[in-house]
Motif scaffolding. Structure first.
Motif, short mmCIF file in Angstrom:
data_model
loop_
_atom_site.label_atom_id
_atom_site.label_comp_id
_atom_site.label_asym_id
_atom_site.label_seq_id
_atom_site.Cartn_x
_atom_site.Cartn_y
_atom_site.Cartn_z
N TYR A 51 -1.50 79.14 87.03
CA TYR A 51 -0.87 80.30 86.37
C TYR A 51 -0.83 80.13 84.85
CZ TYR A 51 0.15 82.60 90.70
OH TYR A 51 0.00 83.26 91.89
N SER A 52 -1.14 78.94 84.36
CA SER A 52 -1.22 78.74 82.91
C SER A 52 -2.66 78.48 82.46
CB SER A 52 -0.32 77.57 82.49
OG SER A 52 -0.66 76.39 83.20
N ASP A 53 -3.62 78.75 83.34
CA ASP A 53 -5.03 78.55 83.01
C ASP A 53 -5.51 79.66 82.09
OD1 ASP A 53 -8.05 79.13 83.59
OD2 ASP A 53 -7.73 77.05 84.23
N PRO A 54 -6.08 79.33 80.92
CA PRO A 54 -6.47 80.37 79.95
C PRO A 54 -7.60 81.28 80.45
CG PRO A 54 -7.20 78.18 79.22
CD PRO A 54 -6.28 77.97 80.38
N ASP A 55 -8.52 80.76 81.24
CA ASP A 55 -9.61 81.59 81.76
C ASP A 55 -9.09 82.65 82.72
OD1 ASP A 55 -11.52 80.12 80.34
OD2 ASP A 55 -11.70 78.64 81.95
N ILE A 56 -8.12 82.26 83.55
CA ILE A 56 -7.52 83.21 84.49
C ILE A 56 -6.72 84.26 83.73
CG2 ILE A 56 -5.88 83.48 86.39
CD1 ILE A 56 -6.73 80.75 87.39
N ALA A 57 -5.98 83.81 82.70
CA ALA A 57 -5.16 84.74 81.91
C ALA A 57 -6.03 85.76 81.18
CB ALA A 57 -4.32 83.96 80.91
N LYS A 58 -7.21 85.33 80.74
CA LYS A 58 -8.12 86.25 80.05
C LYS A 58 -8.64 87.32 81.00
CE LYS A 58 -12.38 86.35 77.29
NZ LYS A 58 -13.51 85.55 76.75
N ALA A 59 -8.96 86.92 82.23
CA ALA A 59 -9.49 87.87 83.22
C ALA A 59 -8.40 88.76 83.79
CB ALA A 59 -10.17 87.11 84.35
N ASN A 60 -7.17 88.23 83.86
CA ASN A 60 -6.04 88.97 84.45
C ASN A 60 -4.84 88.86 83.51
OD1 ASN A 60 -7.39 89.32 87.19
ND2 ASN A 60 -7.35 87.10 87.03
N PRO A 61 -4.74 89.75 82.52
CA PRO A 61 -3.69 89.64 81.51
C PRO A 61 -2.28 89.66 82.09
CG PRO A 61 -5.35 91.26 80.86
CD PRO A 61 -5.66 90.88 82.26
N PHE A 62 -2.11 90.20 83.28
CA PHE A 62 -0.78 90.30 83.88
C PHE A 62 -0.37 89.04 84.64
CE2 PHE A 62 -3.92 91.81 86.93
CZ PHE A 62 -3.59 91.12 88.07
N ILE A 63 -1.25 88.03 84.71
CA ILE A 63 -1.03 86.89 85.59
C ILE A 63 0.28 86.16 85.28
CG2 ILE A 63 -2.28 85.16 84.22
CD1 ILE A 63 -2.60 85.45 88.02
N GLY A 64 0.63 86.05 83.99
CA GLY A 64 1.86 85.34 83.63
C GLY A 64 3.10 86.01 84.17
N ASP A 65 3.08 87.34 84.30
CA ASP A 65 4.24 88.07 84.80
C ASP A 65 4.42 87.90 86.31
OD1 ASP A 65 4.59 89.05 82.23
OD2 ASP A 65 3.37 90.83 82.61
N LEU A 66 3.37 87.50 86.99
CA LEU A 66 3.43 87.45 88.45
C LEU A 66 4.27 86.29 88.97
CD1 LEU A 66 -0.14 88.49 89.58
CD2 LEU A 66 1.94 89.84 89.53
N VAL A 67 4.46 85.26 88.17
CA VAL A 67 5.33 84.17 88.60
C VAL A 67 6.73 84.72 88.86
CG1 VAL A 67 6.37 81.98 87.97
CG2 VAL A 67 3.99 82.41 87.40
N ASP A 68 7.21 85.60 87.97
CA ASP A 68 8.52 86.22 88.17
C ASP A 68 8.51 87.16 89.37
OD1 ASP A 68 9.64 84.93 86.01
OD2 ASP A 68 9.20 86.55 84.60
N VAL A 69 7.41 87.91 89.53
CA VAL A 69 7.31 88.82 90.67
C VAL A 69 7.40 88.03 91.97
CG1 VAL A 69 5.80 90.43 91.91
CG2 VAL A 69 6.02 90.60 89.43
N PHE A 70 6.67 86.91 92.06
CA PHE A 70 6.70 86.10 93.27
C PHE A 70 8.08 85.47 93.48
CE2 PHE A 70 1.93 85.52 92.59
CZ PHE A 70 1.61 86.49 93.53
N SER A 71 8.72 85.09 92.38
CA SER A 71 10.04 84.46 92.49
C SER A 71 11.07 85.45 93.04
CB SER A 71 10.51 83.96 91.11
OG SER A 71 9.62 82.98 90.62
N ASN A 72 10.90 86.73 92.72
CA ASN A 72 11.86 87.76 93.16
C ASN A 72 11.36 88.54 94.38
OD1 ASN A 72 13.86 87.41 91.04
ND2 ASN A 72 12.32 88.22 89.65
N ALA A 73 10.22 88.12 94.93
CA ALA A 73 9.64 88.85 96.06
C ALA A 73 10.55 88.78 97.28
CB ALA A 73 8.27 88.29 96.39
N VAL A 74 10.50 89.83 98.08
CA VAL A 74 11.30 89.88 99.31
C VAL A 74 10.40 89.49 100.49
CG1 VAL A 74 10.87 92.36 99.55
CG2 VAL A 74 12.75 91.31 100.79
N ALA A 75 10.87 88.55 101.28
CA ALA A 75 10.09 88.07 102.43
C ALA A 75 10.40 88.91 103.66
CB ALA A 75 10.41 86.61 102.71
N ARG A 76 9.36 89.19 104.43
CA ARG A 76 9.56 89.85 105.71
C ARG A 76 10.25 88.87 106.67
NH1 ARG A 76 3.37 91.65 105.92
NH2 ARG A 76 3.33 90.11 104.25
N PRO A 77 11.01 89.35 107.65
CA PRO A 77 11.78 88.44 108.52
C PRO A 77 10.93 87.76 109.58
CG PRO A 77 12.13 90.70 109.22
CD PRO A 77 11.29 90.77 107.96
#
Length: 421
Positions: free
Chosen positions: A346-372
């Motif tokens: 998630y801190s890889d510069p090549d991935i961040a260049k291809a997917n500018p939103f990648i840094g924000d997804l760590v927060d999205v995953f942290s707050n994600a709701v799990a199915r039961p």
């Protein structure tokens, strides 16, 4: 001359030996978006490296249909598929038919997102390896929000109003097929993920809580479903009742909607060279249910598992470890926008260049709701089916939210009568 003949004979013998050891591994890869293409590139690379061959088995795009197929094959003890691509909520359902990968993957499993590792375990055993992570996201047209001077919506009420305003404006300019919001409304697992987002964001719970109690019959959940039903035929086409991910993406990517709910895979496609909305889109967390609500994208993602009935379990396991490795996950992230499950990427510069939103997804995953899925175990598929069918009745105006949730509460408690497991 005799020496030359001898060397040719030795080489021929070596080739024969290599050929004898080579095996064919079959793997189920989804064909959703670019998944098939990206999967084939990875399996081809492994085949070239090992001398083995790989056969990709095509499976339905619908998660519900895919699970039914897998259950049928595994229940019969069939060895048709060596490596299964499985949803994060299927591990408990299919676990009895999968190989325990704990010893083979123990050196690398600690590098993955903890939430994804947890979805891969059954009673402490690692029955799959995380491949890519997912969470529901809101896609929006940056150019249209600028045109109508509207901010990215923070609540579902904001989204409803902005979608209505822009839809009306675009239609007045002659775009009669333009819509405000597109999502997944077919009666299948995708509707479970959408509806869980509406309900959890409105503080209505997660269908079944972590203690195993059925909690779905409550006013907050009913209010969330009422809001969603109000979108159908107003800001969302009535055809949404049969939409999966690809139908929703088709409308949005054709430039005929201002908002879309989808998984991260849609980013690379919407940004493709042939996309009509290239460089016009943004991504944000899904809206909250209200001022006191929360952003709640459903945790998704895919795992790779080895069938207990595989005749080439060692080679199949090696393929799984290759496809879930850091180098392969990086390639998939750059070329296909598949979110890594390895934290360091998630801190890889090549991935961040291809997917500018990648840094924000760590927060999205942290707050994600799990199915039961964990708490309901082998019964999860029954729980989800009852849930998405009840929601579909509300969306299609065949039932009022309170009535549908009351029946759902009764049906889920009946399933639980002898315990979830």
């Amino acid at each position: 001359m005799s020496r030359l003949i001898a060397s040719f004979a030795a080489a021929a013998g070596l080739l024969a030996s290599t050929s004898a050891w080579a095996v064919e591994i079959s793997i189920s890869c989804s064909a959703l978006g670019k998944e098939y293409e990206i999967c084939k590139q990875g399996t081809d690379a492994w085949a070239k490296k090992t001398g083995n061959t790989v056969k990709i088995v095509s499976t339905p795009n619908s998660a519900t249909e895919r699970l039914a197929l897998f259950q049928q094959l595994l229940a019969a003890g069939a060895g048709d598929i060596d490596v299964f691509q499985i949803d994060v909520v299927w591990t408990g359902t299919l676990g009895n038919h999968l190989l325990d990968l704990t010893s083979k993957a123990q050196g690398a499993i600690g590098d993955h997102l903890p939430a994804m590792v947890e979805t891969s375990r059954v009673e402490g055993k690692l029955m799959a390896v995380p491949w890519f992570a997912d969470a529901g996201l809101l896609y929006y047209r940056k150019d249209l929000l600028d045109k109508y001077k509207r901010p990215v919506p923070q609540t579902w009420a904001d989204l409803t109003e902005t979608a209505r305003l822009i839809q009306e404006g675009e239609r007045k300019e002659g775009r009669g097929d333009f819509w405000g919001y597109t999502w997944q409304g077919r009666a299948y697992e995708g509707l479970t993920t959408n509806a869980l987002e509406w309900i959890a964001s409105n503080n209505g719970g997660t269908i079944v809580d972590e203690k195993g109690d059925v909690t779905i019959e409550n006013p907050k959940a009913a209010e969330a479903l009422k809001t969603a039903a109000g979108w159908v035929g107003t800001i969302t086409p009535e055809g949404v009742l049969n939409y999966t991910e690809e139908e929703a993406r088709g409308i949005f990517q054709a430039g005929n909607a201002v908002f879309m709910r989808n998984w991260p895979y849609a980013w690379a496609l919407a940004q493709g060279g042939d996309s009509t909305i290239k460089d016009k889109i943004g991504i944000a967390p899904l809206p909250k249910g209200g001022a006191d609500g929360r952003h709640a994208g459903t945790l998704g993602g895919q795992l790779l598992a080895v069938s207990k009935y595989s005749k080439n379990a060692d080679a199949a396991t090696d393929l799984v470890l290759y496809l879930t490795s850091e180098a392969e996950q990086k390639r998939r992230a750059v070329e296909g926008a598949f979110n890594p499950t390895i934290v360091s990427l998630y801190s890889d510069p090549d991935i961040a260049k291809a997917n500018p939103f990648i840094g924000d997804l760590v927060d999205v995953f942290s707050n994600a709701v799990a199915r039961p899925a964990t708490v309901t175990g082998q019964n999860y598929n029954k729980v989800s089916t009852e849930f998405f069918n009840a929601v579909h009745q509300v969306l299609s105006k065949r039932s009022e939210p309170a009535q549908a949730l009351s029946r759902l509460d009764r049906d889920l408690k009946r399933i639980k009568r002898n315990g979830w497991q």
